[in-house]
Write a protein that holds these residues in place. Structure first.
Motif, PDB file in Angstrom:
ATOM      1  N   GLY A  17       0.620  -5.591   1.612  1.00 49.13           N
ATOM      2  CA  GLY A  17      -0.509  -5.244   2.468  1.00 49.13           C
ATOM      3  C   GLY A  17      -0.978  -3.819   2.238  1.00 49.13           C
ATOM      4  O   GLY A  17      -2.185  -3.545   2.220  1.00 49.13           O
ATOM      5  N   PHE A  18      -0.032  -2.909   2.020  1.00 50.02           N
ATOM      6  CA  PHE A  18      -0.380  -1.511   1.774  1.00 50.02           C
ATOM      7  C   PHE A  18      -1.151  -1.369   0.468  1.00 50.02           C
ATOM      8  O   PHE A  18      -2.190  -0.698   0.408  1.00 50.02           O
ATOM      9  N   VAL A  19      -0.658  -2.023  -0.576  1.00 48.71           N
ATOM     10  CA  VAL A  19      -1.319  -1.950  -1.878  1.00 48.71           C
ATOM     11  C   VAL A  19      -2.706  -2.590  -1.821  1.00 48.71           C
ATOM     12  O   VAL A  19      -3.671  -2.068  -2.390  1.00 48.71           O
ATOM     13  N   GLY A  20      -2.819  -3.705  -1.100  1.00 51.45           N
ATOM     14  CA  GLY A  20      -4.125  -4.337  -0.942  1.00 51.45           C
ATOM     15  C   GLY A  20      -5.116  -3.422  -0.259  1.00 51.45           C
ATOM     16  O   GLY A  20      -6.300  -3.363  -0.632  1.00 51.45           O
ATOM     17  N   ALA A  21      -4.638  -2.661   0.743  1.00 52.67           N
ATOM     18  CA  ALA A  21      -5.513  -1.718   1.444  1.00 52.67           C
ATOM     19  C   ALA A  21      -5.932  -0.578   0.522  1.00 52.67           C
ATOM     20  O   ALA A  21      -7.079  -0.115   0.573  1.00 52.67           O
ATOM     21  N   LEU A  22      -5.020  -0.103  -0.317  1.00 56.82           N
ATOM     22  CA  LEU A  22      -5.374   0.938  -1.290  1.00 56.82           C
ATOM     23  C   LEU A  22      -6.499   0.463  -2.214  1.00 56.82           C
ATOM     24  O   LEU A  22      -7.433   1.219  -2.521  1.00 56.82           O
ATOM     25  N   LYS A  23      -6.408  -0.781  -2.649  1.00 56.53           N
ATOM     26  CA  LYS A  23      -7.453  -1.353  -3.501  1.00 56.53           C
ATOM     27  C   LYS A  23      -8.793  -1.364  -2.771  1.00 56.53           C
ATOM     28  O   LYS A  23      -9.830  -1.005  -3.348  1.00 56.53           O
ATOM     29  N   ASN A  24      -8.772  -1.784  -1.514  1.00 61.15           N
ATOM     30  CA  ASN A  24     -10.015  -1.868  -0.738  1.00 61.15           C
ATOM     31  C   ASN A  24     -10.665  -0.496  -0.556  1.00 61.15           C
ATOM     32  O   ASN A  24     -11.896  -0.375  -0.556  1.00 61.15           O
ATOM     33  N   ILE A  25      -9.840   0.527  -0.393  1.00 68.10           N
ATOM     34  CA  ILE A  25     -10.366   1.874  -0.191  1.00 68.10           C
ATOM     35  C   ILE A  25     -10.828   2.490  -1.506  1.00 68.10           C
ATOM     36  O   ILE A  25     -11.743   3.306  -1.547  1.00 68.10           O
ATOM     37  N   GLY A  26     -10.161   2.091  -2.583  1.00 69.43           N
ATOM     38  CA  GLY A  26     -10.466   2.686  -3.882  1.00 69.43           C
ATOM     39  C   GLY A  26      -9.564   3.857  -4.222  1.00 69.43           C
ATOM     40  O   GLY A  26      -9.956   4.753  -4.983  1.00 69.43           O
ATOM     41  N   ILE A  27      -8.355   3.845  -3.680  1.00 74.49           N
ATOM     42  CA  ILE A  27      -7.387   4.901  -3.984  1.00 74.49           C
ATOM     43  C   ILE A  27      -6.558   4.480  -5.197  1.00 74.49           C
ATOM     44  O   ILE A  27      -5.936   3.414  -5.181  1.00 74.49           O
ATOM     45  N   PRO A  28      -6.529   5.290  -6.255  1.00 71.21           N
ATOM     46  CA  PRO A  28      -5.740   4.928  -7.437  1.00 71.21           C
ATOM     47  C   PRO A  28      -4.244   4.997  -7.134  1.00 71.21           C
ATOM     48  O   PRO A  28      -3.794   5.871  -6.391  1.00 71.21           O
ATOM     49  N   TYR A  29      -3.485   4.089  -7.709  1.00 73.64           N
ATOM     50  CA  TYR A  29      -2.050   4.045  -7.436  1.00 73.64           C
ATOM     51  C   TYR A  29      -1.300   3.469  -8.627  1.00 73.64           C
ATOM     52  O   TYR A  29      -1.868   2.774  -9.484  1.00 73.64           O
ATOM     53  N   VAL A  30      -0.014   3.757  -8.654  1.00 71.76           N
ATOM     54  CA  VAL A  30       0.914   3.174  -9.622  1.00 71.76           C
ATOM     55  C   VAL A  30       2.082   2.627  -8.817  1.00 71.76           C
ATOM     56  O   VAL A  30       2.584   3.300  -7.911  1.00 71.76           O
ATOM     57  N   ILE A  31       2.515   1.411  -9.115  1.00 73.98           N
ATOM     58  CA  ILE A  31       3.641   0.793  -8.411  1.00 73.98           C
ATOM     59  C   ILE A  31       4.924   0.978  -9.217  1.00 73.98           C
ATOM     60  O   ILE A  31       4.947   0.777 -10.434  1.00 73.98           O
ATOM     61  N   TYR A  32       5.984   1.355  -8.529  1.00 75.73           N
ATOM     62  CA  TYR A  32       7.319   1.422  -9.139  1.00 75.73           C
ATOM     63  C   TYR A  32       8.267   0.667  -8.229  1.00 75.73           C
ATOM     64  O   TYR A  32       8.331   0.931  -7.027  1.00 75.73           O
ATOM     65  N   ASP A  33       8.994  -0.296  -8.776  1.00 73.53           N
ATOM     66  CA  ASP A  33       9.807  -1.162  -7.916  1.00 73.53           C
ATOM     67  C   ASP A  33      11.249  -1.322  -8.384  1.00 73.53           C
ATOM     68  O   ASP A  33      11.944  -2.251  -7.970  1.00 73.53           O
ATOM     69  N   ARG A  34      11.709  -0.438  -9.222  1.00 71.12           N
ATOM     70  CA  ARG A  34      13.098  -0.541  -9.674  1.00 71.12           C
ATOM     71  C   ARG A  34      14.056  -0.184  -8.537  1.00 71.12           C
ATOM     72  O   ARG A  34      13.879   0.842  -7.867  1.00 71.12           O
ATOM     73  N   PRO A  35      15.095  -1.000  -8.291  1.00 64.03           N
ATOM     74  CA  PRO A  35      16.059  -0.680  -7.218  1.00 64.03           C
ATOM     75  C   PRO A  35      16.850   0.586  -7.532  1.00 64.03           C
ATOM     76  O   PRO A  35      17.113   0.908  -8.688  1.00 64.03           O
ATOM     77  N   MET A  36      17.222   1.313  -6.489  1.00 61.65           N
ATOM     78  CA  MET A  36      18.080   2.496  -6.637  1.00 61.65           C
ATOM     79  C   MET A  36      19.544   2.076  -6.605  1.00 61.65           C
ATOM     80  O   MET A  36      19.942   1.268  -5.774  1.00 61.65           O
ATOM     81  N   ARG A  37      20.330   2.658  -7.469  1.00 59.62           N
ATOM     82  CA  ARG A  37      21.778   2.435  -7.404  1.00 59.62           C
ATOM     83  C   ARG A  37      22.425   3.339  -6.359  1.00 59.62           C
ATOM     84  O   ARG A  37      23.461   3.009  -5.798  1.00 59.62           O
ATOM     85  N   ASP A  38      21.815   4.486  -6.137  1.00 61.62           N
ATOM     86  CA  ASP A  38      22.323   5.458  -5.173  1.00 61.62           C
ATOM     87  C   ASP A  38      21.118   6.184  -4.579  1.00 61.62           C
ATOM     88  O   ASP A  38      20.241   6.630  -5.307  1.00 61.62           O
ATOM     89  N   TYR A  39      21.086   6.305  -3.252  1.00 65.34           N
ATOM     90  CA  TYR A  39      19.922   6.904  -2.601  1.00 65.34           C
ATOM     91  C   TYR A  39      19.788   8.402  -2.876  1.00 65.34           C
ATOM     92  O   TYR A  39      18.731   8.981  -2.643  1.00 65.34           O
ATOM     93  N   HIS A  40      20.860   9.038  -3.351  1.00 65.92           N
ATOM     94  CA  HIS A  40      20.809  10.466  -3.656  1.00 65.92           C
ATOM     95  C   HIS A  40      20.943  10.765  -5.150  1.00 65.92           C
ATOM     96  O   HIS A  40      20.358  11.745  -5.621  1.00 65.92           O
ATOM     97  N   ALA A  41      21.699   9.977  -5.870  1.00 67.97           N
ATOM     98  CA  ALA A  41      22.049  10.340  -7.245  1.00 67.97           C
ATOM     99  C   ALA A  41      21.966   9.133  -8.176  1.00 67.97           C
ATOM    100  O   ALA A  41      22.954   8.449  -8.413  1.00 67.97           O
ATOM    101  N   ASP A  42      20.777   8.863  -8.666  1.00 66.06           N
ATOM    102  CA  ASP A  42      20.552   7.839  -9.684  1.00 66.06           C
ATOM    103  C   ASP A  42      19.680   8.497 -10.757  1.00 66.06           C
ATOM    104  O   ASP A  42      18.451   8.508 -10.673  1.00 66.06           O
TER     105      ASP A  42
END
Length: 399
Positions: A17-42
């Motif tokens: 929904g967030f990405v769809g809204a960005l498209k509607n507004i015309g805000i450029p974006y890049v998606i990154y969806d790789r999982p983190m192995r560690d929230y502090h040190a990956d």
């Protein structure tokens, strides 16, 4: 005006929904969806994100909830990290990175926002969530082509969500001393009678806190500024939520047939009642049709959310669904009871109102329409994104 370019860390169902809204507004974006192995040190994750930021000339990183590693990367690259908090608790916000100056934290719950500010979050704002206001029309159009969907998902009352009977509800599966068990049961009994005001924290003592923290293994690690008291409050809140949701379903099943969509196990208390167990429902594919075709959609807010409006309320109203919800201070602040949705303050009132609206179709339908229009006029995703980015980049947006 220069439009900022975002890197969106996509990890949950709200991202579409967030990405769809960005498209509607015309805000450029890049998606990154790789999982983190560690929230502090990956290191590999961080290197990938840094490379993307440089190559794509990213102006800010965005995520739902808070990820310390994204804050660290943003701090190094001297760009804002925008975190829209939709859940409670988010234990990553007990990280020492919470105070980084690059952070712009937008939190859906006012009480939680104040707590984060006291813990050192400097750019932290109370910011309710958003809905997708055009969803009802999309559902109606699809059902003109696929009328079988209406039949598949139609029901009197539905509940979609967790029953919190999994191992993450740690307090449910540990054996406390008789003293602590009796103490917790007393708190649960008293808090059950009150919505919209939590007094669990004030009721606890050091002995109970220490025992629960130890037996539930409430440990986040050395990179966190751990708050044992708050984590104990959350553990009790999760146990209370589990019991309340089970009791609400049991009581409503005596009013009418009830469809439950959940990945949780079926509790013994709910077996054999007037309940159809549907299993897990896909949030993008099935959820909109469930909410639209259920005459009543039940929301029982997690007790870990002290004041805010849970995402489930926005989801239901965005689909043109009827929302029957427990009282929450911010729900009452932003929505009109009996006009946009319907609130209850105890189980008896919940059952009474469910029965009433099942037998007053015109009033029920009017509330569905009003709730949907409230989302479209005051809680559109696009409008909330513009507002958020105006805070971060200090610019005025025009539609």
């Amino acid at each position: 005006m220069v439009i900022p370019r975002l890197l969106v860390y996509a990890w949950n169902v709200a991202d579409a929904g967030f990405v769809g809204a960005l498209k509607n507004i015309g805000i450029p974006y890049v998606i990154y969806d790789r999982p983190m192995r560690d929230y502090h040190a990956d290191g590999e994750f961080a290197q990938d994100v840094v490379s993307l930021v440089i190559r794509e000339r990213i102006d800010a990183i965005f995520s739902y909830d808070f990820f310390p590693l994204l804050s660290l990367v943003s701090e190094v690259r001297n760009i804002p990290y925008i975190a829209w908090i939709y859940d409670c608790p988010v234990y990553t916000m007990q990280s020492e990175t919470l105070g980084n100056l690059c952070n712009y934290i937008f939190c859906f719950d006012r009480v939680y926002t104040e707590r984060l500010q006291k813990r050192g979050a400097q750019n932290c704002f109370h910011f309710p969530l958003a809905g997708r206001g055009g969803l009802r029309k999309d559902i109606e159009e699809v059902q003109k082509i696929r009328p079988d969907l209406k039949e598949k998902y139609f029901c009197d009352i539905s509940f979609l969500g967790s029953l919190y009977n999994e191992p993450k509800n740690r307090l449910k599966y540990v054996e406390l001393t008789p003293y602590s068990q009796g103490y917790v049961e007393g708190i649960l009994k008293a808090q059950t009678a009150i919505y919209g005001q939590s007094f669990i924290k004030e009721a606890l003592n050091e002995r109970v806190i220490r025992e629960i923290a130890e037996k539930c293994r409430l440990s986040l690690g050395k990179l966190y500024d751990q708050d044992d008291l708050q984590m104990t409050v959350d553990a009790i809140g999760m146990l209370l939520t589990s019991r309340e949701r089970e009791e609400a379903l049991r009581r409503l099943s005596e009013v009418s047939s009830l469809a439950v969509y959940s990945g949780s196990e079926i509790p013994e208390i709910l077996k054999g009642n007037n309940i159809v167990w549907k299993g897990y429902a896909d949030h993008e594919v099935e959820m909109p049709y469930i909410f639209y075709n259920s005459r009543i959609n039940l929301n029982v807010t997690s007790r870990m959310i002290e004041s805010g409006i849970p995402l489930r309320v926005f989801d239901i109203l965005s689909c043109g669904g009827f929302c029957l919800t427990n009282y929450q201070p911010e729900i009452a602040e932003y929505f009109v009871d009996g006009q946009d949705l319907v609130m209850f303050s105890d189980m008896e009132e919940m059952c009474r109102k469910a029965d009433y609206y099942l037998n007053h179709e015109e009033e029920r339908a009017a509330i569905c329409r009003n709730g949907y229009e409230k989302i479209r006029t005051e809680f559109e995703q696009e409008d909330k994104i513009r507002e958020m980015l105006s805070v971060v980049f200090e610019v005025e947006w025009t539609k």
